[in-house]
Design a protein around this motif. Sequence first.
Motif, mmCIF file in Angstrom:
data_model
loop_
_atom_site.group_PDB
_atom_site.id
_atom_site.type_symbol
_atom_site.label_atom_id
_atom_site.label_comp_id
_atom_site.label_asym_id
_atom_site.label_seq_id
_atom_site.Cartn_x
_atom_site.Cartn_y
_atom_site.Cartn_z
ATOM 1 N N LEU A 40 -5.249 -15.026 30.609
ATOM 2 C CA LEU A 40 -6.291 -15.506 29.410
ATOM 3 C C LEU A 40 -7.624 -15.457 30.456
ATOM 4 C CD1 LEU A 40 -4.419 -19.056 29.691
ATOM 5 C CD2 LEU A 40 -4.671 -17.448 27.622
ATOM 6 N N SER A 41 -8.244 -15.051 31.154
ATOM 7 C CA SER A 41 -9.656 -14.840 31.629
ATOM 8 C C SER A 41 -9.860 -13.313 31.465
ATOM 9 C CB SER A 41 -9.617 -15.588 33.411
ATOM 10 O OG SER A 41 -11.387 -14.939 33.813
ATOM 11 N N GLN A 44 -10.434 -13.287 27.663
ATOM 12 C CA GLN A 44 -11.788 -14.236 27.368
ATOM 13 C C GLN A 44 -12.353 -14.360 26.080
ATOM 14 O OE1 GLN A 44 -15.175 -11.800 28.487
ATOM 15 N NE2 GLN A 44 -14.728 -11.822 30.829
ATOM 16 N N ARG A 47 -8.929 -15.884 23.613
ATOM 17 C CA ARG A 47 -7.531 -17.332 24.169
ATOM 18 C C ARG A 47 -7.216 -17.816 24.041
ATOM 19 N NH1 ARG A 47 -7.798 -20.806 29.533
ATOM 20 N NH2 ARG A 47 -7.071 -22.587 28.471
ATOM 21 N N ASP A 48 -8.774 -18.048 22.464
ATOM 22 C CA ASP A 48 -7.503 -19.328 20.804
ATOM 23 C C ASP A 48 -7.071 -19.140 19.794
ATOM 24 O OD1 ASP A 48 -9.154 -17.572 20.012
ATOM 25 O OD2 ASP A 48 -10.804 -19.055 18.528
ATOM 26 N N ARG A 107 -9.678 -8.425 24.930
ATOM 27 C CA ARG A 107 -10.266 -8.604 25.522
ATOM 28 C C ARG A 107 -11.477 -9.059 24.474
ATOM 29 N NH1 ARG A 107 -12.162 -7.909 30.623
ATOM 30 N NH2 ARG A 107 -14.005 -8.064 31.052
#
Length: 112
Positions: A40-41, A44, A47-48, A107
């Motif tokens: 999830l990081s 970035q 993520r939503d 990403r």
Amino acid sequence: MATPIMLVTLQEAKDHLRIDEDDGDPDLTLKIQGASAALLSYIQGSRDLIVNSAGELIEETNELSRMKSALLVLLGYMDRNRGGEDGEKLSQGNLPFAVTMLIYDLRQPSVV
């Protein structure tokens, strides 16, 4: 304290890794949580597309399916390299190629 996000269930991970016993469940759960956070990081700004504002998975999306696949590949890598034996093959902050190829286009780096 919020519950850590798990992109796959414990059973999905055990099925993928072909684990029949329950002895290692706490360790595997930690790995799922850590790997989920790492992925999830990595994505970035996207993520939503995976997690809603309440921290729940957005089910039945292509993006979530790809993240789940990437997580299972990453768990396999982590399982084979429990002590970081292959660490020299990765530069710090990068994920294995087999993982990023599944989610690279999700990403969206955040600009600080």
